[in-house]
Design an enzyme around this catalytic site. Structure first.
Site, short mmCIF file in Angstrom:
data_model
loop_
_atom_site.label_atom_id
_atom_site.label_comp_id
_atom_site.label_asym_id
_atom_site.label_seq_id
_atom_site.Cartn_x
_atom_site.Cartn_y
_atom_site.Cartn_z
N ASP A 70 148.15 -118.59 76.44
CA ASP A 70 149.59 -118.37 76.48
C ASP A 70 149.89 -116.95 76.93
O ASP A 70 148.97 -116.12 77.10
CB ASP A 70 150.22 -118.66 75.11
CG ASP A 70 149.40 -118.11 73.94
OD1 ASP A 70 148.61 -117.16 74.16
OD2 ASP A 70 149.53 -118.62 72.83
N ASP A 139 152.94 -121.04 60.82
CA ASP A 139 153.82 -122.21 60.92
C ASP A 139 153.10 -123.42 61.55
O ASP A 139 153.74 -124.41 61.88
CB ASP A 139 155.09 -121.87 61.71
CG ASP A 139 154.81 -121.49 63.16
OD1 ASP A 139 153.63 -121.47 63.57
OD2 ASP A 139 155.78 -121.21 63.89
N HIS A 141 151.38 -123.44 64.45
CA HIS A 141 151.27 -123.52 65.90
C HIS A 141 149.83 -123.30 66.37
O HIS A 141 149.05 -122.62 65.71
CB HIS A 141 152.24 -122.54 66.61
CG HIS A 141 151.93 -121.09 66.45
ND1 HIS A 141 152.91 -120.14 66.23
CD2 HIS A 141 150.77 -120.38 66.52
CE1 HIS A 141 152.35 -118.95 66.17
NE2 HIS A 141 151.06 -119.06 66.33
N GLU A 146 155.22 -124.26 68.99
CA GLU A 146 155.86 -124.14 67.69
C GLU A 146 156.19 -125.52 67.13
O GLU A 146 156.13 -126.52 67.86
CB GLU A 146 157.14 -123.30 67.84
CG GLU A 146 156.89 -121.86 68.31
CD GLU A 146 156.32 -120.94 67.23
OE1 GLU A 146 155.54 -121.42 66.38
OE2 GLU A 146 156.64 -119.75 67.25
#
Ligand code: PGA
Length: 263
Positions: A70, A139, A141, A146
Site C-alpha cells: 500500500d 481494527d 485491516h 479497513e
C-alpha cells in the site's frame, strides 16, 4: 492456516525471515522470487534479520522482485514516511535487491483508478507474489483494507479510519499530518499471493488476531479473509495470542508438526 505462537518478537521475526529465505532460495531457480512487502513497525525486524543473513550468510536478493502492499495518497514519494521511502531505507538498503525491481502504488498519481489498475496488472505480469508479508491493524485491516472492505476487492483508494490514523501518528510529526487516503492492494489482490504470512506482536493486537483467526469471515474484520486462503502462516508472540481460544491446540500442532512439512 498454520498458527505459530513464539515467545518474543525476535523469534517471530526469525521464523518470518526463514519463510522469506526459503522463498528467495527456491525462486532463484525459477523466474526469480517475487516478494510482497509490508510496512508498519511489525515487519521491520524481519527486514533487519534478512539484512543480517545477506551480510553474514550471503543470502542474495539479486534476482528478487518486490511489491508493496500500500501507499499513502498525496504524500510525496520522497517523504520519509512514504512507503516507498520506508522500504528503501528499511529493506532495500540492507540487502542486494535491485531498487528498480521494487514496485508500489504511486501515491502521487493523478489518475488513482488508472494507477490502481496498473498496479494489479504489474503484479500479475510478474507472475504473482510468492510470499506476502502482512501486518494487522488494531481494527483488523490488512494492507489498508479497513473494515467494510470487499473480500474480493482489487487495488484501489481507501479512506483511513480515525483509529488507523491515530495508530500511524507516531510515524509523523503530528497526528494531523497522517494522510486520510491510501492506495492499497485489495483483499482479492492479496489473496492471489501463493503464501500469506501474517505477523502480529503485542497485546494491542490480541483482539484483532482473535477476530481474524477465530471469528467469522467478514468484511467487518478484513484480515479474516485469510481463512479462505489455502496457504497461510500466522506468526505471533504470546501477547498477541492472548485472545485465542485454541492457543493450546496451535502450540500442540506446532510441536507435532510433521518433520517432512516445511514452512
Ligand atoms: P504495525 O501496523 O505493524 O505498525 O502495528 C500494522 C498495520 O497497521 O497493518
Amino acid at each position: 492456516m498454520e498458527i505459530v505462537i513464539r515467545d518474543d518478537a525476535a523469534a517471530v521475526h526469525a521464523l518470518a525471515a526463514d519463510i522469506v529465505e526459503r522463498c528467495v532460495v527456491a525462486g532463484d531457480h525459477l523466474g526469480g522470487p517475487v516478494l510482497g512487502l509490508a510496512t508498519g513497525s511489525t515487519p521491520l525486524g524481519v527486514y533487519r534479520e534478512l539484512g543480517r543473513r545477506h551480510r553474514e550468510e550471503g543470502l542474495s536478493f539479486a534476482r528478487a522482485r518486490a511489491f508493496l502492499l500500500d501507499e499513502y495518497v498525496g504524500l510525496p514519494t520522497a517523504h520519509p514516511q512514504s512507503y516507498r521511502s520506508v522500504i528503501r531505507d528499511e529493506f532495500a538498503a540492507l540487502v542486494d535487491i535491485d531498487p528498480t525491481a521494487i514496485d508500489g502504488p504511486d501515491g502521487e498519481a493523478e489518475d488513482v483508478p488508472a494507477e490502481s489498475a496498473r498496479y494489479d496488472r504489474a503484479i500479475a505480469e510478474a507472475g504473482g507474489i510468492d510470499v506476502q508479508l502482512l501486518g494487522i491493524g488494531t481494527d483488523g485491516h490488512i494492507g489498508f483494507n479497513e473494515p467494510g472492505s470487499s473480500l474480493v476487492s482489487r487495488t484501489r483508494v481507501k479512506t483511513l479510519t480515525e483509529q488507523t490514523r491515530r495508530d500511524s501518528a507516531r510515524f509523523f510529526d503530528s497526528a494531523e499530518d497522517v494522510p486520510h487516503h491510501v492506495m492499497t492492494q485489495g483483499l482479492g489482490t492479496i489473496g492471489e499471493a501463493r503464501h500469506l504470512v501474517l505477523l502480529a506482536l503485542g497485546a494491542g493486537k490480541a483482539d484483532a488476531v482473535a477476530a481474524a483467526v477465530e471469528g467469522p469471515v467478514s468484511a467487518f474484520c478484513p484480515a479474516s479473509v485469510i481463512q479462505l486462503h489455502p496457504r497461510v502462516t500466522v506468526v505471533i508472540d504470546e501477547a498477541a495470542a492472548a485472545g485465542l481460544q485454541l492457543a493450546d491446540y496451535y502450540r500442540y500442532a506446532a510441536a507435532h508438526k510433521p518433520s517432512w512439512q516445511g514452512w
